[in-house]
Write an enzyme that holds these catalytic residues in place. Structure first.
Site, PDB file in Angstrom:
ATOM      1  N   CYS A  42       0.802  -1.224   0.000  1.00  0.00           N
ATOM      2  CA  CYS A  42       0.000   0.000   0.000  1.00  0.00           C
ATOM      3  C   CYS A  42       0.838   1.279   0.000  1.00  0.00           C
ATOM      4  O   CYS A  42       1.953   1.301   0.473  1.00  0.00           O
ATOM      5  CB  CYS A  42      -0.942   0.116   1.192  1.00  0.00           C
ATOM      6  SG  CYS A  42      -2.136  -1.210   1.245  1.00  0.00           S
ATOM      7  N   ASN A 143      -0.735   1.692   5.626  1.00  0.00           N
ATOM      8  CA  ASN A 143       0.289   0.892   4.946  1.00  0.00           C
ATOM      9  C   ASN A 143       1.010   0.093   6.022  1.00  0.00           C
ATOM     10  O   ASN A 143       1.535   0.673   6.972  1.00  0.00           O
ATOM     11  CB  ASN A 143       1.268   1.830   4.222  1.00  0.00           C
ATOM     12  CG  ASN A 143       2.460   1.104   3.617  1.00  0.00           C
ATOM     13  OD1 ASN A 143       3.514   1.708   3.428  1.00  0.00           O
ATOM     14  ND2 ASN A 143       2.325  -0.165   3.307  1.00  0.00           N
TER      15      ASN A 143
END
Ligand code: SF4
Length: 530
Positions: A42, A143
């Site tokens: 991510c 993330n």
């Protein structure tokens, strides 16, 4: 554990194996989709810029972070009263068009791109995650990967199977705190984060927005990068510095491990919500090797130059006589350049990469899978026929794509193939946000280096020693996570990695479990969505 000396010392003398004796290629769709490399998990972006088109800025920011995730994309913006969230499956450019971006108006916003493992490709896991509780709306993008998701889900009172991701569990915990503490008017989100963050373990670089501010958080180990930029009339947070460049922001600094920054009309405020003893910088070393963009800045150092130095170190450590040094496009090219520069052997192209191929496709038979490798990489016969090649790549995870590539080079007339890898053998699964597969899928976890050499069909094979790799970053005294290389996990993982964790069945069925999630016996573990 393993020994660098063994890895690099004995493999230069190997007799050339017979390529005719090599077993058939056993490529999976996963190998084809990601070149056999671990997948990033991510990219996050946030902007505070009253008066600017924040939806468009978020779009540009996550577009620059597309390499960190290609499964889904999303943006949430705030106009000071309400949040608007648009997210969907697909690349940034396919999820958003002008109409959607115009609707994403406001003074601030956050964005997210997500990488997927096969079984978790679902809209419900796309981000930002949105909640509206006790008159506070917020959106969250993540993330990394939590390592105590199951315990946190229990704490949040979520029934087994109800949470789809660790990010959802975070959002639930924040919601719970907001619901119970409605008195912190004006600072609700900050209060909830300060209360909840210390209970979270693992890897998390977060961006959040409520109606009035954006927030950035980096876990106490700083596994995943996050940086701050200054915009004319605003501020930006991003996983990597090129996302600042693309929106016209200038780099200010990296967010410290264990730091939370709150950005609102009063500027930037820094808070340290974690106990000091937990702060221990351990940036993922593979951000330098492969994941981050070459134009990124990590620990104050340019990533491309670090990769060139890795190649120079590799040439010093494992010299071999040859006619041409070539890199495996794209990520092996800087190290190949460094190897050539140090060795004095000419640098040239040996493989052409199709720039337009998508990440996801399904090849139903092994023959078609072999063809699919050629869709991505095709040998440049004119450059390699009759030559002794030094082929430089950044990593080997499962090895199947590398093996197909070596076979192609030999068929194209290479007389010798000497493989040089600018990182040590990848032997342990990642639990901090990289999709590496289980230990049973990792080539180096199951074979000695000489066996890998034979399996790949190369004449010699050398991996860069860990100390040389760390030296190459240019910031050797900064802290790094090296768990996938050493088995030394900086944050406790709730599984015994010496036992086999098989994911192939789950992938085939498209059902639960990611390699990075703790595979606890019960209850059913929520998936990572970041
Ligand atoms: Fe990075 Fe490896 Fe650590 Fe995962 S285990 S964070 S891939 S260095």
């Amino acid at each position: 554990m393993w020994n660098d000396g063994d890895v690099t010392g004995t493999d230069h003398e190997a007799a050339r194996p017979s390529s005719s004796g090599a077993p058939a290629l056993d490529l999976t769709d996963r190998d084809l989709a990601d070149d056999g490399r671990p997948g990033e998990e991510c990219g996050v972006f946030a902007v505070y810029a009253p008066g600017a088109k924040v939806g468009h800025l978020c779009y540009l920011g996550i577009f620059a972070l597309q390499h960190r995730g290609q499964e889904s994309a999303g943006i949430a913006t705030s106009d000071g009263h309400h949040l608007t969230v648009v997210k969907d499956m697909g690349l940034v450019s396919s999820v958003f068009d002008d109409n959607k971006l115009v609707a994403l108006d406001g003074q601030m916003g956050i964005g997210h791109t997500r990488y997927s493992t096969t079984g978790s490709s679902a809209w419900m896991n796309s981000q930002p995650v949105y909640r509206d509780v006790s008159h506070t709306q917020f959106a969250l993008a993540h993330n990394g990967n939590l390592t105590n998701t199951v315990a946190l889900a229990e704490e949040a009172g979520m029934l087994p199977g109800l949470a789809n991701s660790d990010t959802e569990v975070m959002a639930e915990l924040l919601s719970m705190h907001l619901h119970r503490n409605p008195q912190c008017v004006g600072h609700e989100l900050e209060g909830a984060l300060t209360a909840v963050l210390p209970s979270m373990k693992g890897a998390f670089s977060l961006v959040l927005t409520d109606a009035h501010r954006i927030v950035g958080v980096r876990d106490p180990n700083g596994f995943r990068p996050l940086c701050l930029g200054r915009l004319d009339g605003g501020w930006v947070l991003a996983s990597e510095s090129p996302a600042l460049d693309v929106v016209g922001a200038h780099f200010v600094r990296e967010i410290d491990p264990g730091e939370m920054v709150i950005i609102d009309q009063d500027g930037v405020r820094s808070v340290r919500p974690f106990p000091e003893e937990r702060v221990d910088p351990k940036l993922c070393l593979f951000e330098f090797v492969y994941f981050a963009r070459p134009d990124s800045t990590l620990y104050g150092r340019n990533v491309h130059l670090a990769r060139v130095r890795m190649g120079e170190q590799l040439a010093q450590q494992a010299p071999v006589d040859a006619d041409l040094v070539m890199g495996v496009p794209e990520s092996g090219l800087p190290a190949a350049e460094g190897y050539a520069r140090h060795s004095g052997i000419p640098f040239g192209a040996g493989l052409v990469k199709n720039r337009y191929i998508g990440r996801t496709f399904i090849a139903p038979t092994q023959d078609m899978r072999a063809m699919a490798v050629r869709m991505k990489l095709n040998p440049l016969r004119e450059n390699i026929a009759g030559k002794r090649l030094i082929v430089v790549d950044d990593s080997i995870v499962r090895g199947t794509t590398t093996r197909a590539m070596v076979q192609m080079l030999r068929e194209a007339g290479a007389t010798e193939v000497h493989l040089r890898v600018s990182s040590p053998p990848y032997r342990w699964p990642c639990f901090y946000g990289m999709d590496t597969g289980s230990r049973s899928e990792l080539l180096a976890a199951n074979m000695e280096v000489s066996e890998i050499r034979d399996y790949l069909g190369v004449d010699t094979l050398s991996y860069l020693a860990l100390d040389r790799l760390i030296q190459s970053t240019g910031a050797p005294t900064a802290g790094y996570c090296t768990a996938c290389l050493t088995g030394d996990y900086p944050v406790e993982i709730p599984v015994d990695v010496s036992t086999t964790i098989t994911l192939s069945t789950e992938r085939e069925t498209g059902h639960v479990a990611t390699p990075e999630l703790p595979l606890e016996p019960a209850p059913a573990a929520p998936r990572s969505s970041s």
